[in-house]
Motif scaffolding. Structure first.
Motif, short mmCIF file in Angstrom:
data_model
loop_
_atom_site.label_atom_id
_atom_site.label_comp_id
_atom_site.label_asym_id
_atom_site.label_seq_id
_atom_site.Cartn_x
_atom_site.Cartn_y
_atom_site.Cartn_z
N ASP A 45 -50.18 -55.58 62.59
CA ASP A 45 -50.47 -55.16 63.95
C ASP A 45 -50.45 -53.65 64.14
O ASP A 45 -51.28 -53.10 64.86
N GLU A 98 -55.83 -62.60 54.21
CA GLU A 98 -54.96 -63.77 54.40
C GLU A 98 -53.78 -63.65 53.45
O GLU A 98 -53.77 -62.81 52.56
N PRO A 99 -52.76 -64.50 53.64
CA PRO A 99 -51.61 -64.45 52.72
C PRO A 99 -52.04 -64.70 51.29
O PRO A 99 -52.90 -65.55 51.02
N GLU A 130 -56.11 -63.52 59.25
CA GLU A 130 -55.42 -64.79 59.44
C GLU A 130 -54.30 -64.51 60.46
O GLU A 130 -53.73 -63.42 60.46
N PRO A 131 -53.99 -65.45 61.37
CA PRO A 131 -53.05 -65.18 62.45
C PRO A 131 -51.71 -64.57 62.02
O PRO A 131 -51.24 -63.61 62.64
N GLY A 132 -51.08 -65.08 60.98
CA GLY A 132 -49.82 -64.52 60.52
C GLY A 132 -49.98 -63.12 59.98
O GLY A 132 -49.14 -62.24 60.18
N VAL A 133 -51.08 -62.87 59.30
CA VAL A 133 -51.38 -61.54 58.75
C VAL A 133 -51.66 -60.57 59.89
O VAL A 133 -51.26 -59.41 59.84
N GLN A 178 -50.32 -60.48 62.78
CA GLN A 178 -49.02 -60.05 63.29
C GLN A 178 -48.38 -59.03 62.36
O GLN A 178 -47.86 -58.00 62.79
N LEU A 179 -48.43 -59.30 61.07
CA LEU A 179 -47.84 -58.43 60.06
C LEU A 179 -48.49 -57.04 60.06
O LEU A 179 -47.82 -56.03 59.88
N ASP A 230 -58.52 -66.71 63.67
CA ASP A 230 -58.51 -65.36 63.11
C ASP A 230 -58.64 -64.30 64.20
O ASP A 230 -59.38 -64.48 65.17
#
Length: 97
Positions: free
Chosen positions: A72, A30-31, A64-67, A69-70, A51
Motif C-alpha cells: 500500500d 501475487e504471493p 492480489e488483495p493481500g499483496v 495491502q502489503l 484485484d
C-alpha cells in the motif's frame, strides 16, 4: 496505494505491448511460493476478481488483495540490464512517477 516510477511504467508498457495480447494486459503481483515475503510477478491478460488495479500512463499492475495491502505505501521500480533482463524492485515510500 502502490506507486510506479517512470522506469516501471516504461518497462511494463514494453512488456505488455505485444499486439497479440488483449489491450488490458498488465503485470500481476501475487504471493510467491518461496516464503512469506516472496512475491511473484507475471503477465496477466486482465485482473482477477478482487484485484486492486494500479494504472499509470497505460501501464497496468494488478495486485492480489493481500499483496495490495502489503504494498500500500510502497513504490515499484523496474530496470533493464545490458543483457535485456528485467528486474523489478519494491522500495519504501512513494517515488517520483
Amino acid at each position: 496505494m502502490l506507486t510506479l516510477t517512470s522506469g516501471a511504467v516504461q518497462v511494463i508498457r514494453t512488456v505488455t505491448a505485444n499486439p497479440e495480447l488483449p489491450p488490458e494486459t498488465g503485470i500481476r503481483i501475487e504471493p510467491g511460493t518461496q516464503g512469506a515475503d516472496a512475491l511473484q510477478l507475471s503477465v496477466a491478460p486482465a485482473p482477477e476478481a478482487g484485484d486492486q488495479v494500479v494504472e499509470e500512463e497505460g501501464a497496468r499492475v494488478y495486485l492480489e488483495p493481500g499483496v495490495a495491502q502489503l504494498l500500500d505505501d510502497k513504490t515499484l521500480d523496474a530496470a533493464v540490464d545490458p543483457q535485456g533482463d528485467v528486474s523489478f524492485t519494491i522500495a519504501e515510500g512513494t517515488g517520483t512517477p
